[in-house]
Design a protein around this motif. Structure first.
Motif, PDB file in Angstrom:
ATOM      1  N   ALA A  22       0.761  -1.078  -0.225  1.00 25.45           N
ATOM      2  CA  ALA A  22      -0.040  -0.503  -0.181  1.00 25.45           C
ATOM      3  C   ALA A  22       0.935   1.308   0.147  1.00 25.45           C
ATOM      4  O   ALA A  22       0.538   2.332  -0.859  1.00 25.45           O
ATOM      5  CB  ALA A  22      -0.671  -0.235   1.712  1.00 25.45           C
ATOM      6  N   GLY A  48      -1.575  -4.386   3.285  1.00 20.55           N
ATOM      7  CA  GLY A  48      -2.585  -4.665   3.246  1.00 20.55           C
ATOM      8  C   GLY A  48      -2.825  -5.590   5.055  1.00 20.55           C
ATOM      9  O   GLY A  48      -2.150  -5.236   5.587  1.00 20.55           O
ATOM     10  N   ARG A  80      -1.584  -1.854   7.340  1.00 19.47           N
ATOM     11  CA  ARG A  80      -2.539  -0.540   7.103  1.00 19.47           C
ATOM     12  C   ARG A  80      -3.114  -0.203   8.295  1.00 19.47           C
ATOM     13  O   ARG A  80      -2.451   1.600   8.801  1.00 19.47           O
ATOM     14  CB  ARG A  80      -3.439  -0.768   6.259  1.00 19.47           C
ATOM     15  CG  ARG A  80      -3.210   0.074   4.832  1.00 19.47           C
ATOM     16  CD  ARG A  80      -4.585   0.396   4.179  1.00 19.47           C
ATOM     17  NE  ARG A  80      -4.125  -0.752   3.017  1.00 19.47           N
ATOM     18  CZ  ARG A  80      -4.284  -0.288   1.479  1.00 19.47           C
ATOM     19  NH1 ARG A  80      -4.698   1.218   1.109  1.00 19.47           N
ATOM     20  NH2 ARG A  80      -3.864  -1.119   0.687  1.00 19.47           N
TER      21      ARG A  80
END
Length: 108
Positions: A22, A48, A80
């Motif tokens: 990410a 993630g 995240r």
């Protein structure tokens, strides 16, 4: 310097290709522009939602992808949610990277 920029571009390219993260942030002396001969590259890779075991496997893959460029690299993996929560807490590594670090990559 141009050489450092090329190194960071290559590191980022390899991590993105291997991990599809990410985000990738640079911390430490490279982020602050205060490198020396003993400096290593400190990276925080945000993925993630992944449990600790999955993050460990991803970190191992990330370190493997970075073999080659002759400089020490520390690769830390965060989910995240974990990064977002800890970034708000002063004194955490996530807060330091989020505040003083340099974003190298932000995924879609």
């Amino acid at each position: 310097t141009g050489e450092q920029g090329e190194l960071l571009d290559e590191i980022t390219r390899r991590l993105v290709a291997e991990l599809d993260p990410a985000a990738i942030s640079l911390g430490g002396s490279y982020a602050l522009g205060d490198t020396g001969e003993e400096s290593d590259v400190d990276l925080m890779v945000v993925v993630g939602e992944a449990d600790a075991a999955a993050r460990f496997r991803l970190a191992t893959r990330g370190r493997g992808a970075l073999r080659g460029p002759g400089i020490a690299k520390d690769v830390l993996m965060r989910s995240r949610r974990g990064f977002a929560e800890r970034r708000l807490r002063r004194g955490t590594l996530e807060h330091s990277v989020g505040t003083f670090g340099r974003l190298l990559y932000a995924g879609p």
